[in-house]
Design a protein around this motif. Structure first.
Motif, PDB file in Angstrom:
ATOM      1  N   VAL A 189     -16.104 -22.229  30.880  1.00  0.00           N
ATOM      2  CA  VAL A 189     -16.793 -22.260  32.165  1.00  0.00           C
ATOM      3  C   VAL A 189     -16.494 -20.994  32.969  1.00  0.00           C
ATOM      4  O   VAL A 189     -17.394 -20.376  33.547  1.00  0.00           O
ATOM      5  N   TYR A 209     -15.831 -28.765  38.571  1.00  0.00           N
ATOM      6  CA  TYR A 209     -16.077 -28.912  37.139  1.00  0.00           C
ATOM      7  C   TYR A 209     -15.026 -29.833  36.506  1.00  0.00           C
ATOM      8  O   TYR A 209     -13.824 -29.704  36.778  1.00  0.00           O
ATOM      9  N   CYS A 258     -20.389 -32.663  39.305  1.00  0.00           N
ATOM     10  CA  CYS A 258     -20.507 -31.281  38.822  1.00  0.00           C
ATOM     11  C   CYS A 258     -21.950 -30.795  38.779  1.00  0.00           C
ATOM     12  O   CYS A 258     -22.276 -29.833  38.071  1.00  0.00           O
ATOM     13  N   GLN A 269     -21.892 -29.720  31.302  1.00  0.00           N
ATOM     14  CA  GLN A 269     -20.637 -30.409  31.015  1.00  0.00           C
ATOM     15  C   GLN A 269     -20.592 -30.881  29.567  1.00  0.00           C
ATOM     16  O   GLN A 269     -21.618 -31.229  28.976  1.00  0.00           O
TER      17      GLN A 269
END
Length: 295
Positions: A189, A209, A258, A269
């Motif tokens: 990420v 996140y 998120c 995700q």
């Protein structure tokens, strides 16, 4: 970009380095955790001005809250030194924070617009640091993370396996729930964000996140032990795990919404469950095989 990573010897730091090496898109300049415990501001000045830096990636606090050293006033002072120098030299700042800024009272995942309301020392320190950085820096990106786990110490998964390998009983909460995230997933990420910052995206904002899937701490450890039981010395470790009967009845939820990071950066995700076997295997490789378990 030239990125100064504070905490490169942390579990996340190792994953950042491993993820970056084959891509060769950014230059990582690493500082180990022990070297970030500055006693004077001039030590920070020397570090910052040693060579040109485009971005400070501050992984100190999310590493420290999983270790044995408490967070507190020295961390606030050190962060103020960093922020002042970054503002003066116009260096962008990416600060890694945690879902622990919240009390866990909500029954839904926390959004970026929800007010941080934690009253425990770790959460209060993180809230103070987020506010401090906002007041000092224009180019500030805050990324709050779910509970991080991995096979390398320090982190809650490794700490629990350490205890079980010694034959200790481990009490795990059935009231605390959240969405864990593996350190390698966090590294992915962060690199996705940095790639877009290097192409002109503004280094501003607050984002959440974590992995997909809400789970209690107890159920998370059940998943860990289901994978660990194939390795010695964890064959009978399931009998050593107990629910914490001394905790209150209040449920604590630290899951994160998120959607915003997906909307702004296109970052999808992944499920935390697919990373558990990797984390357990890495722990065994580092601390169990060939007599490497120093407990």
């Amino acid at each position: 970009m030239r990125i100064l990573v504070l905490g490169l010897d942390s579990p996340l730091g190792y994953s950042l380095r491993s993820f970056a090496a084959p891509l060769m898109r950014h230059e990582i300049i690493g500082v180990e955790m022990d070297a970030t415990r500055w006693r004077r501001e001039r030590q920070v000045k020397k570090l910052i001005r040693r060579q040109p830096i485009d971005l400070i990636l501050d992984a100190r606090l999310v590493t420290q809250i999983d270790g044995v050293d408490p967070v507190g006033h020295p961390d606030i002072e050190r962060t103020q030194w960093l922020a002042n120098l970054a503002a003066r030299d116009q260096i962008s700042y990416l600060f890694l924070s945690s879902a622990r800024v919240f009390s866990g009272a909500l029954t839904r995942p926390y959004r970026e617009t929800d007010r941080p309301d934690s009253q425990d020392p770790v959460g209060e320190t993180l809230i103070t640091l987020e506010d401090l950085l906002r007041a000092t820096l224009d180019d500030l990106f805050i990324l709050r993370l779910g509970l991080m786990f991995g096979g390398r110490r320090p982190n809650p998964l490794a700490r629990a396996l350490d205890a079980l390998a010694r034959g200790d009983v481990v009490k795990v909460s059935e009231q605390v729930r959240g969405s864990p995230v593996h350190v390698a997933e966090v590294a992915r990420v962060i690199h996705g964000i940095v790639d877009q910052l290097s192409r002109g995206a503004p280094c501003k904002g607050l984002y959440h996140y974590s992995g997909i899937g809400e789970v209690t701490a107890y159920s998370f450890m059940e998943t860990v032990l289901a994978n660990a039981s194939q390795y010695s010395p964890f064959e009978g470790a399931r009998d050593l795990m107990e629910g914490n009967l001394n905790e209150g009845s209040q449920k604590i939820g630290l899951s994160l919404d998120c959607a915003e990071i997906r909307h702004q950066f296109g970052i999808q995700q992944l499920s935390w469950r697919e990373f558990v076997p990797r984390a357990v295997k890495r722990y065994v490789e580092l601390y169990v095989e060939e007599g490497g378990n120093e407990l």
